[in-house]
Write an enzyme that holds these catalytic residues in place. Structure first.
Site, mmCIF file in Angstrom:
data_model
loop_
_atom_site.group_PDB
_atom_site.id
_atom_site.type_symbol
_atom_site.label_atom_id
_atom_site.label_comp_id
_atom_site.label_asym_id
_atom_site.label_seq_id
_atom_site.Cartn_x
_atom_site.Cartn_y
_atom_site.Cartn_z
ATOM 1 N NE ARG A 1 1.966 3.898 -5.139
ATOM 2 C CZ ARG A 1 3.242 3.874 -5.520
ATOM 3 N NH1 ARG A 1 3.577 4.120 -6.759
ATOM 4 N NH2 ARG A 1 4.193 3.630 -4.646
ATOM 5 C CB CYS B 1 9.066 -4.390 0.767
ATOM 6 S SG CYS B 1 10.225 -4.474 -0.605
ATOM 7 C CD GLU C 1 10.455 0.545 5.828
ATOM 8 O OE1 GLU C 1 9.606 1.075 6.573
ATOM 9 O OE2 GLU C 1 10.816 1.026 4.728
ATOM 10 C CG HIS D 1 12.289 -0.118 1.678
ATOM 11 N ND1 HIS D 1 11.107 -0.170 2.379
ATOM 12 C CD2 HIS D 1 12.077 -0.829 0.526
ATOM 13 C CE1 HIS D 1 10.218 -0.883 1.689
ATOM 14 N NE2 HIS D 1 10.783 -1.304 0.564
HETATM 15 N N1 PCA Z 1 10.865 -3.201 -3.392
HETATM 16 C C1 PCA Z 1 9.435 -3.421 -3.435
HETATM 17 C C2 PCA Z 1 9.262 -4.892 -3.643
HETATM 18 C C3 PCA Z 1 10.594 -5.405 -4.051
HETATM 19 C C4 PCA Z 1 11.531 -4.315 -3.776
HETATM 20 O O1 PCA Z 1 12.758 -4.371 -3.863
HETATM 21 C C5 PCA Z 1 8.707 -2.841 -2.219
HETATM 22 O O2 PCA Z 1 9.182 -1.852 -1.652
HETATM 23 O O3 PCA Z 1 7.654 -3.355 -1.836
#
Ligand code: PCA
Length: 198
Positions: free
Chosen positions: A91, A144, A81, A166
């Site tokens: 959501r 996140c 990111e 991610h």
């Molecule tokens: N993904 C979520 C929160 C925890 C996770 O593993 C997110 O993308 O915010």
């Protein structure tokens, strides 16, 4: 050899799921990668508490780098990111039942912070392994992003580098009609990303 310290985190399952690909991969990483010694931490999918848990561990460990991993179901690549934004817009409810909409992460904080880990080098290192990788320009506005923004704010103008990756679903989650990577590939991709750290 003098190791640097890396605090690496993965999340609990959320949204009624049994597993979270981020923690499944993080907990299988070796204790040492390149010139880093890893400390692994499993954190809750709860606004505010996720960052509190990481900041608390970092207070003791004093890591050189904090790298948080989260699951982004539906993504087709491993995605470092670039940016965290000052917005909570969910959501679904977090694991404590809270579902904020149009709220700041931090009252009067700047709109956004850029990640301080070398995201483009991470993508290149992951691509070398043959596993799909790309930069992501949005970590969303759920837990996140909340975590990434809070850490970047906390460590602004310090020596501690902070980043977020991610990862897609893992095939072991047995999601119908969803892109997935084998768990071993996510472990390989994260290992490659760590090789890009200074
Ligand atoms: N993904 C979520 C929160 C925890 C996770 O593993 C997110 O993308 O915010």
């Amino acid at each position: 050899m003098e190791y640097k310290r890396l605090l690496i985190t993965g999340f609990d399952p959320f949204g009624g799921e049994r597993l979270n690909s981020s923690w499944e991969a993080v907990c299988r990483l070796p204790e040492e990668i390149a010139h880093y010694r890893l400390t692994k931490l499993r954190i809750p999918v709860i606004f505010g508490s996720a960052a509190d848990a990481v900041l608390c561990a970092a207070h003791t460990l004093k890591p050189d780098v904090i790298l948080c991993i989260g699951q982004a179901g539906g993504r087709t690549a491993v995605t470092p990111e670039v940016i965290g934004i000052n917005l909570r817009e969910s959501r679904i409810a977090d694991n404590a039942g809270s579902q904020p909409v149009n709220e700041p992460v931090l009252e009067s904080g700047p709109d956004a912070y850029f990640s301080t880990v070398p995201v483009r080098e991470m993508v290149k290192e992951i691509e070398k392994t043959g596993i799909p990788a790309s930069l992501s320009l949005s970590a969303g506005a759920f837990v996140c992003n909340d975590l990434l923004y809070t850490l970047l704010h906390h460590y602004q103008n310090t020596q501690t580098l902070t980043g977020f990756i991610h990862v897609p679903f893992i095939c072991e989650q047995e999601k119908e009609n969803c892109f997935c990577l084998p768990l071993a590939d996510v472990v390989t991709a994260l290992t490659a990303a760590i090789h890009a750290l200074p």
